[in-house]
Design a protein around this motif. Structure first.
Motif, mmCIF file in Angstrom:
data_model
loop_
_atom_site.group_PDB
_atom_site.id
_atom_site.type_symbol
_atom_site.label_atom_id
_atom_site.label_comp_id
_atom_site.label_asym_id
_atom_site.label_seq_id
_atom_site.Cartn_x
_atom_site.Cartn_y
_atom_site.Cartn_z
ATOM 1 N N UNK B 17 54.507 58.919 63.078
ATOM 2 C CA UNK B 17 52.724 59.621 63.539
ATOM 3 C C UNK B 17 52.828 60.689 62.210
ATOM 4 N N UNK B 20 53.956 61.292 58.773
ATOM 5 C CA UNK B 20 52.442 60.386 58.327
ATOM 6 C C UNK B 20 50.948 61.301 57.725
ATOM 7 N N UNK B 21 51.427 62.314 58.697
ATOM 8 C CA UNK B 21 50.138 63.096 58.789
ATOM 9 C C UNK B 21 50.716 64.181 58.056
ATOM 10 N N UNK B 24 50.088 63.872 54.505
ATOM 11 C CA UNK B 24 48.627 63.415 54.265
ATOM 12 C C UNK B 24 47.954 64.764 53.267
#
Lengths: 198, 410
Positions: B17, B20-21, B24
């Motif tokens: 996570x 993935x952030x 972003x």
């Protein structure tokens, strides 16, 4: 593998600094080595073939050894990103007359984008966030909560919700955008929307 | 979490996570992940290979690196020469050496010739000290390995190079790279040997030569598609859009004739040129005989019969033949009979009495008049004529009524 433990302990900025000062390729080599997965992945995305991407990674390195000294680089990551991307695009241009760029590129977000939980937030912001979460469609709210609050990865969310991976990504993307516009609107209006929440 | 772990499939949990952030906010990372996902494969070996290459590239000092290559190359040449000489008698089973054995003078000559042509582009290294090599100190097992490498690389050298005589050597640097890594030349330098290495020419392969040139017609225009071949060999080619050709040349082809031919032009034989040839073709003077084209007309066949008309005049009865037109008349009754009577009666009868006749009869099943009854008649001849024609009249239209005919002669 690393002969020089001193070099591998340096931070990226320090490596760059040392290279520009001393011209010793060892510093830049180490710096570039750390970025190889990203550069290679980027080249794969644009060039599509492993062999070509591999050559591109090596070419970019030899191009940069000189270039790096000529620029004032504030953020090596973004700088390398644009240089590597340009290199790939040039290769494509040489190869084909037309370039196909995926539409997702248009959605790539900037660094100044609103972050949900990364920063500490004022009570007003938290209220607004909670209110706006309530206004989102079900799928978006679920995905956003899992991703940002429960810190689950895309793969986790797929397992939990049963949505397709691409759907999850777009739910988060769209949900984030909706949230942002909603929160900005609320924070700018004089009356706090607390009554509405309860 | 590292992107390498992520693309290896570790995509669950908070670490994933976090990456993935991060993606972003970092389009670079985003693109990289997309890239890895778009080409499904295990990318880790490639990444590690690239990392190693970059590390190798950046940890070596390039200037020294080159000298090492040349010094290694030089020492190998020496090594090879001497060991070959020493082993020549002892090791006849060494195929490599035997296959390529040539007189030293010839080999040397080839090397020098090859070297001259490319000397300009070469980097000249004249570092005698670094080139020096004490063969005794090289480890025996590595010697053997390197020697074989070197034989492949430098085919022409078969006899030992005299240490005191400068010789131009052709060494392909790239092929000798692996050797460099194994040798530590600095330790082995003990006494200087007078060897002059001049450049990094590629291996002289006698087989890899080419003859090329251009074929032109009498006006100087390139001839496209002309055949070019060796007289005594199967190798042949045709000229390209610009009249140019390139033909790989074997050793024996050097003394051969090059034959160029093209339709409408005389074939031309020239001795094989050293490098490039301009071949001019003359038009062929054999003209074709005049051709006369004659056109012939074509006659079309058409039917020549006329239509045969069966007329009433054919009516009559012949034995075995019944030609009449009775069946043609579909409707035959009083009106038609009067016409028939006028056409067929004898002329000049009862002219004086203004003959008049009234008769009645019936039509039987065969269409013949029956029960003929003369009601009124003022002339005997008319009555006879009427009865004759009634009996020979065509088939009547069938009717049940009593047919009454009145005939007035005009």
């Amino acid at each position: 593998m690393k002969n020089n433990t001193k070099i591998s302990n340096l931070a990226n900025e320090e490596l760059l600094q040392h290279y520009i000062e001393s011209g010793d390729i060892a510093f830049f080599g180490e710096l570039y080595r750390r970025y190889i997965p990203k550069v290679y992945g980027l080249c794969l995305k644009y060039l599509g073939e492993q062999e070509i991407a591999r050559d591109a990674v090596m070419d970019i390195f030899s191009n940069l050894t000189e270039k790096v000294k000529q620029y004032e680089i504030n953020n090596f990551n973004t700088w390398l990103y644009s240089v590597a991307k340009n290199h790939c695009l040039q290769l494509i241009r040489k190869d084909k007359q037309t370039i196909f760029i995926k539409i997702e590129d248009a959605f790539v977000e900037n660094e100044d984008i609103f972050t949900l939980t990364d920063k500490s937030q004022t009570p007003e912001e938290l209220d607004a966030l909670e209110y706006c979460l309530g206004t989102l469609p079900e799928e978006q709210r679920k995905s956003i909560k899992l991703f940002f609050i429960e810190e689950q990865s895309y793969a986790d969310i797929v397992d939990v919700t049963g949505y397709a991976l691409s759907k999850v990504k777009s739910y988060i993307q769209n949900g984030k955008r909706n949230l942002k516009s909603c929160i900005v609107k609320i924070l700018r209006t004089p009356q706090p929307p607390k009554g509405v929440v309860k | 979490m590292n992107i390498k772990d992520y693309i290896q499939g570790k995509r669950h949990g908070k670490e994933a996570n976090r990456l993935e952030r991060e993606a972003m906010n970092d389009p670079f990372l985003q693109d990289a992940i997309e890239g890895f996902d778009s080409v499904p494969d295990n990318h880790l070996p490639v990444i590690e290979e690239l990392e190693n290459r970059i590390q190798k590239k950046s940890t070596k000092k390039t200037t020294r690196y080159r000298i090492w290559i040349f010094s290694a190359a030089a020492s190998l040449v020496l090594l090879l020469g001497i060991t070959t000489l020493m082993r020549k008698d002892k090791l006849p089973e060494n195929d490599l050496v035997h296959q390529t054995t040539q007189p030293a003078s010839q080999a040397k000559q080839q090397l020098i010739e090859g070297g001259k042509s490319i000397l300009d582009t070469l980097e000249i290294v004249e570092n005698k000290k670094n080139m020096a090599q004490n063969i005794q100190k090289v480890k025996p097992e590595s010697t053997r390995y390197k020697k074989i490498e070197a034989i492949e690389a430098i085919e022409e050298i078969e006899e030992p190079v005299d240490n005191t005589e400068p010789v131009a050597l052709n060494v392909k640097a790239i092929e000798l790279k692996p050797i460099e890594m194994e040798m530590d030349t600095e330790k082995q330098i003990t006494e200087p040997v007078h060897v002059q290495i001049r450049g990094t020419a590629s291996v002289q392969k006698v087989l890899a030569e080419k003859v090329s040139g251009i074929v032109l017609d009498e006006t100087g225009q390139p001839v496209i598609g002309a055949n070019v071949k060796f007289k005594n060999n199967f190798n042949k080619t045709i000229t390209d859009m610009n009249g140019r050709f390139e033909l790989p040349m074997m050793h024996q082809d050097k003394t051969d004739q090059l034959v160029t031919s093209f339709i409408g032009y005389e074939s031309k034989e020239i001795s094989v040129p050293g490098d490039s040839a301009i071949i001019r073709l003359k038009p062929d003077n054999l003209a074709l005989n005049e051709v006369v084209v004659v056109g012939y007309g074509k006659r079309r066949k058409s039917p020549t019969f006329d239509k045969v008309k069966v007329k009433e005049t054919f009516s009559g009865q012949v034995a075995g033949l019944d030609v009449n037109n009775k069946s043609i008349i579909k409707n035959f009754s009083e009106k038609e009979f009067k016409k028939y009577f006028d056409q067929n009666r004898k002329q000049n009868i009862c002219d004086n009495e203004r003959g008049i006749l009234m008769a009645g009869f019936y039509i039987d099943d065969a269409g013949k008049p029956t029960k003929t009854e003369i009601i009124n008649c003022n002339c005997k001849e008319l009555e006879e004529e009427f009865l004759r024609l009634v009996n020979t009249s065509p088939v009547w239209t069938k009717t049940n009524r009593n047919v009454i005919i009145t005939i007035r002669l005009k």
